[in-house]
Design an enzyme around this catalytic site. Structure first.
Site, short mmCIF file in Angstrom:
data_model
loop_
_atom_site.label_atom_id
_atom_site.label_comp_id
_atom_site.label_asym_id
_atom_site.label_seq_id
_atom_site.Cartn_x
_atom_site.Cartn_y
_atom_site.Cartn_z
N HIS A 404 0.79 -1.23 0.00
CA HIS A 404 0.00 0.00 0.00
C HIS A 404 0.82 1.27 0.00
O HIS A 404 0.24 2.36 -0.03
CB HIS A 404 -0.93 0.04 1.21
CG HIS A 404 -2.15 -0.82 1.06
ND1 HIS A 404 -3.31 -0.34 0.49
CD2 HIS A 404 -2.38 -2.11 1.35
CE1 HIS A 404 -4.21 -1.31 0.48
NE2 HIS A 404 -3.67 -2.40 0.99
N LYS A 597 -8.92 14.16 4.32
CA LYS A 597 -8.12 12.93 4.33
C LYS A 597 -7.23 13.01 5.56
O LYS A 597 -7.18 14.06 6.21
CB LYS A 597 -7.29 12.78 3.05
CG LYS A 597 -6.54 14.05 2.64
CD LYS A 597 -5.80 13.88 1.33
CE LYS A 597 -6.67 14.08 0.11
NZ LYS A 597 -6.62 12.96 -0.81
N ARG A 598 -6.52 11.93 5.91
CA ARG A 598 -5.59 12.02 7.02
C ARG A 598 -4.60 13.17 6.80
O ARG A 598 -4.19 13.43 5.68
CB ARG A 598 -4.83 10.70 7.19
CG ARG A 598 -5.69 9.57 7.71
CD ARG A 598 -6.26 9.90 9.08
NE ARG A 598 -5.21 9.99 10.07
CZ ARG A 598 -4.91 9.02 10.94
NH1 ARG A 598 -5.60 7.91 10.96
NH2 ARG A 598 -3.93 9.20 11.81
N LYS A 603 0.65 14.44 1.94
CA LYS A 603 -0.62 14.82 1.32
C LYS A 603 -0.74 16.34 1.12
O LYS A 603 -1.63 16.82 0.44
CB LYS A 603 -1.79 14.30 2.15
CG LYS A 603 -1.94 12.77 2.12
CD LYS A 603 -3.07 12.32 3.05
CE LYS A 603 -3.20 10.81 3.15
NZ LYS A 603 -3.99 10.21 2.06
N THR A 708 -8.35 6.87 -2.55
CA THR A 708 -9.69 6.38 -2.90
C THR A 708 -10.73 7.49 -2.77
O THR A 708 -11.78 7.41 -3.38
CB THR A 708 -10.11 5.19 -2.02
OG1 THR A 708 -9.84 5.52 -0.65
CG2 THR A 708 -9.36 3.93 -2.40
N LYS A 712 -14.27 8.74 -4.87
CA LYS A 712 -15.59 9.05 -4.29
C LYS A 712 -16.07 10.43 -4.76
O LYS A 712 -17.25 10.60 -5.10
CB LYS A 712 -15.50 9.04 -2.77
CG LYS A 712 -15.06 7.71 -2.16
CD LYS A 712 -14.73 7.89 -0.66
CE LYS A 712 -13.96 6.72 -0.09
NZ LYS A 712 -13.34 7.04 1.21
C1 LIG Z 1 -12.07 7.20 1.56
C2 LIG Z 1 -11.66 7.61 2.92
C3 LIG Z 1 -10.32 7.87 3.21
C4 LIG Z 1 -9.23 7.79 2.16
O1 LIG Z 1 -9.03 9.09 1.67
P1 LIG Z 1 -7.77 9.44 0.73
O2 LIG Z 1 -8.05 10.84 0.31
O3 LIG Z 1 -7.78 8.48 -0.40
O4 LIG Z 1 -6.57 9.34 1.60
C5 LIG Z 1 -9.98 8.26 4.49
N1 LIG Z 1 -10.92 8.38 5.46
C6 LIG Z 1 -12.22 8.17 5.21
C7 LIG Z 1 -13.20 8.36 6.31
C8 LIG Z 1 -12.64 7.77 3.95
O5 LIG Z 1 -13.93 7.54 3.73
#
Ligand SMILES: *Cc1c(COP(=O)(O)O)cnc(C)c1O
Length: 862
Positions: A404, A597-598, A603, A708, A712
């Site tokens: 990953h 995101k985190r 990032k 991911t 979305k």
């Molecule tokens: C999809 C999702 C992530 C992943 O987000 P990235 O922008 O791809 O790092 C992290 N936290 C939650 C709650 C998510 O639904």
């Protein structure tokens, strides 16, 4: 002993002074009731549930309210309403689950086991109702009982047993496995404390423990009859069998019990209902009756406490390895219990061991469950008496490994002394695995000692370390990355020696996907309804390629209006949320620019907030006429920083400090608003994502394996502002250059640029320098607070190339602004985004895994 001394009465010493804990042990087959045909028929008739109608739904809710919850109508709130409804839904799930297990047992297909330390499931009520096709009936049912479904859904606490992308991927994959009728199991850990809750205090993140099980969890089935003993520490005994072969046995140490909790995962439009089995630790150390009788009640109970700790808490580090012994114990605990369970199921079929890989595929979600490799080898050679080679062949044909990340700080390594201490027999086996592997490498490339050093499972550091990724590769028949660029990079960099040795066939790409059930149907009901209406069917929920048919309406003015009306309503919904959570009023007319995101340096939320400061100062220095031409923006942030990640926490503080200044600037008003939405999690993501106009995925090229949330957002008609990284690249390929904003250095340029930044001290971009000067001036509060953060960009420390990408980032932001002014074209882009997302369904990803890695077939219930 002095014979004249009076004998004091003592508790009688028995040879066994310990009693087993009062847990129900697994029942033997032959202890089961053998019903007559008549009795069986009666049972089946009673279990059978009618196709539910509103009355039967209501009576089941009322029954659970009165009995399961013991509430009278005078003592009911929304939470009780949620619980009673959830229990009523759960009854139906369990029935499907039972039927699925029975059917799979009878058919005995090859199964896949998805091993993951994290499952970021979120809420289950809405998802279960959608899968069961009962959304409308329950909605009407609860309405007549005085509730609204939306309120009940809001009462559910998220199951937050994961950090971010990796855990959410596991949850999306379980949804697809169920929907596609695959015979699959998820295995993981039932943490008592999931991902911490984030509170913002004075602009800083503070962490609050998430005791999510406090009010009970209607979505799990405790299986106290299913328990496994797990050993830690102890020693290895060497013996000889009758033929004079060496036999090792692992003995002594500490025993802990793993107890199973099952979470049913219903498929959509199918009866298939699969299982995530989560293990919870219980003290195994039998109750010390003597100590109890001597009055040491607290001691005899207290001794058991330490075992309870193992599954107590999820480690809150995303993409970062912390070498704590407790984490190692979690990894082994879950893998040991899981292997025992898989092997028990296999043994019931009475097949020969060599058939194991034809019946069982095990997928490792990152290296966290890699101890499953030496564990299976240990069981086969120490307990089942197989020869090493025969066992190792079974192991490698069973396992496959998903990588990953290539971030060095995320690579799992465990110190040899610690592994030796906690798992002495496994350490021996790892040494042997490594020896036999290195012998083959040496045979192929004689005398290449550098190669042996690089490729070895053991890192020759002080102390020595076990490189878990190397162990995972050597013990698997397939290794995959999670997006095309990422899979390419791992084969050319961190795993290059392995590609040279094994050949390229062992390495594959499986681009991630997300489930369209949760990430479109559920989270965006208005857009779902519009799409279904336009396409004339809801087939897209399981066949996402159907969305392509939307493209022909992309320039249809009436459809554009309907489409953008939905976006507007979703923005109003989010605006309400923001006002409640952050106390900031935002204008839904403005562009909603989202980065959730985190929080991580790679990032680059930092780059985003720096550009916001730049925008703010541009606005300040504009005259009125210029200002009127500007596009209003709401810049929305959300995400958790690891509690020990100091710099990431400072980014949160900076965002909140900038927000305080900008949001109270009357001159600027609606032109710019900045909000940090606290406690980002799955259920808030479901509100935020449908409301975005633009979302940012701006990692330094080559650092975000896939991402991911980018998928979305685009699925919900949001446009990406992103770097040429991870799955952004493939999204770009699918939707075309006109419907995405990309910028920044490319992955292959990063190494040289880092070198230049580090040693040649490139001149700071003047615009970035200006922003840093503004922060230093104290506009956003004491600059000393931010010094460690500001310092990361100076003196050659800019590892993530913020200073290099900043000018192009600003230029691209300006392009976004001018594109947003053309409303028709923006609507067209938004429609084409959704229309082009077929590839990023987790259904597609799971089919690829099933066909090219697991070799499993659907097993559909009649
Ligand atoms: C999809 C999702 C992530 C992943 O987000 P990235 O922008 O791809 O790092 C992290 N936290 C939650 C709650 C998510 O639904």
């Amino acid at each position: 002993m002095n014979s004249s001394a009076p004998e004091r009465p003592r508790p009688r010493r028995r040879s066994s002074t310990v009693l087993p804990l009062p847990t129900i042990q697994s029942k033997d087959q032959d202890q089961r009731k053998k019903f007559t045909a008549e009795e069986t028929k009666l049972w089946e008739k009673l279990i059978e549930m009618d196709e539910p109608n509103i009355t039967s739904i209501q009576s089941s809710i009322a029954r659970h309210m009165a009995t399961t919850l013991a509430r009278t109508p005078f003592n009911v709130d929304d939470f009780a309403g949620y619980l009673a409804t959830a229990h009523s839904v759960r009854d139906r799930l369990i029935k499907r689950w039972n039927e699925t297990q029975e059917y799979h047992t009878a058919n005995d297909p090859k199964r896949v086991y998805y091993l993951s330390m994290e499952f970021l499931i979120g809420r289950s009520l809405d998802n279960a109702l959608l899968a069961l096709g009962l959304k409308d009936k329950y909605k009407q049912g609860v309405k007549q009982l005085g509730f609204t479904m939306e309120d009940l859904i809001e009462e559910e606490k998220d199951a937050a047993l994961g950090n971010g992308g990796l855990g959410r991927l596991a949850a999306c994959y379980m949804d697809s496995l169920a929907t596609l009728d695959y015979p699959a199991w998820g295995y993981g850990i039932r943490y008592n404390y999931g991902m911490f809750q984030q509170k913002i205090v004075d602009g800083f993140q503070t962490e609050v423990p998430d005791y999510w099980l406090n009010y009970g969890n209607p979505w799990e089935l405790p299986r106290l009859d299913i328990s496994v003993e797990v050993r830690f520490y102890g020693y290895v005994d060497k013996n000889y069998d009758s033929k004079g072969n060496t036999k090792y046995t692992w003995e002594g140490g500490q025993m802990v019990q793993a107890v199973a909790y099952d979470i049913p995962i219903p498929g959509y439009n199918t009866k298939n209902c699969i299982n995530i089995r989560l293990w919870s630790s219980k003290p195994k150390k039998s109750f010390d009756l003597e100590s109890f009788n001597e009055g040491n009640y607290d001691k005899s109970v207290g001794e058991q406490k330490s075992a309870e700790n193992i599954t107590s808490v999820l480690y809150p580090n995303d993409n970062h390895m912390v070498g704590k012994e407790l984490r190692l114990k979690q990894e082994y605990f879950f893998v040991c219990a899981t292997l025992f369970d898989i092997i028990r199921r296999f043994k019931k079929t009475k097949r020969a061991w060599k058939e194991f890989p034809e019946q069982v595929a095990i997928q490792l979600n990152d290296t966290h469950p890699t101890l499953g490799i030496p564990e299976l080898q240990r069981v086969l050679i120490d307990e089942e008496g197989l020869e090493w080679d025969e066992a190792w062949d079974i192991v490698t044909r069973t396992y496959a490994f998903t990588n990953h990340t290539i971030l060095p700080e995320a690579m799992e390594k465990w110190s040899v002394p610690m592994l030796e201490h906690v798992l002495p027999r496994h350490m021996m086996i790892i040494y042997d695995i490594n020896l036999f592997f290195l012998q083959k490498v040496e045979q192929r490339k004689p005398g290449d000692r550098d190669l042996l050093n690089r490729i070895s499972i053991i890192e020759e550091s002080r102390p020595q370390n076990v490189r878990m990724a190397h162990l995972a590769i050597v013990g698997s028949h397939r290794v995959n990355g999670v997006a095309a660029l990422h899979s390419d990079l791992i084969q050319k960099t961190i795993f290059k020696d392995f590609v040279d040795f094994y050949g390229p066939k062992r390495f594959e790409n499986k681009t991630n996907g997300v489930t369209p059930r949760r990430w479109l149907h559920q989270c965006n009901p208005l857009l779902s309804d519009l799409i279904t209406k336009k396409l004339g069917s809801d087939e897209w929920t399981t066949k996402l390629t159907e969305l392509a048919k939307l493209s022909k309406f992309a320039t249809d003015k009436a459809f554009q209006k309907e489409w953008m009306d939905v976006k507007r309503k979703n923005k109003e919904h989010l605006a309400k949320h923001i006002e409640e959570r952050c106390g900031v009023k935002v204008n839904p007319e403005a562009m909603f620019d989202v980065q959730v995101k985190r929080i991580h340096e790679y990032k680059r939320q930092y780059m985003n907030i720096l550009s916001v400061i730049y925008r703010y100062y541009e606005l300040i220095y504009m005259n009125k006429a210029e200002r009127e031409k500007q596009v209003s923006r709401v810049v929305i942030f959300g995400g958790k920083a690891a509690p020990g990640y100091y710099v990431a926490k400072l980014v949160i503080k900076l965002i909140n400090s900038v927000a305080d200044v900008v949001n109270t600037d009357k001159e600027i008003g609606d032109l710019l608003k900045v909000v940090f939405i606290p406690d980002y999690n799955v259920s808030i993501a479901e509100v935020i994502i449908p409301a975005s106009d633009i979302s940012q995925h701006i990692s330094t090229a080559g650092t975000e394996a896939s991402g991911t949330s980018n998928m979305k957002f685009v699925l919900n008609g949001g446009v990406i502002l992103g770097t040429v990284d991870g799955a952004n690249i493939e999204i770009n390929e699918e939707i075309g250059d006109d419907n995405i904003f990309t910028f920044g250095v490319l992955a292959h340029e990063v190494d040289d640029l880092r070198h230049a930044v580090r040693y040649r001290k490139l001149p700071m971009d003047p615009k970035l320098q200006k922003v840093l000067d503004i922060i230093y001036s104290g506009v956003f509060g004491d600059p000393n607070v931010f010094a460690p953060l500001l310092y990361t960009l100076q003196n050659g420390g800019d590892v993530y190339l913020v200073s290099v990408d900043f000018p192009k980032y600003l230029e691209t932001q300006a392009k976004v602004d001018s594109a947003y002014k053309n409303k028709d074209n923006w609507a067209k882009m938004s429609i084409l985004c959704t229309a082009g997302m077929a590839k990023f369904s987790s259904d597609r990803a799971i089919k690829e895994y099933a066909e090219s890695i697991w070799n499993i077939k659907p097993c559909r219930l009649p």
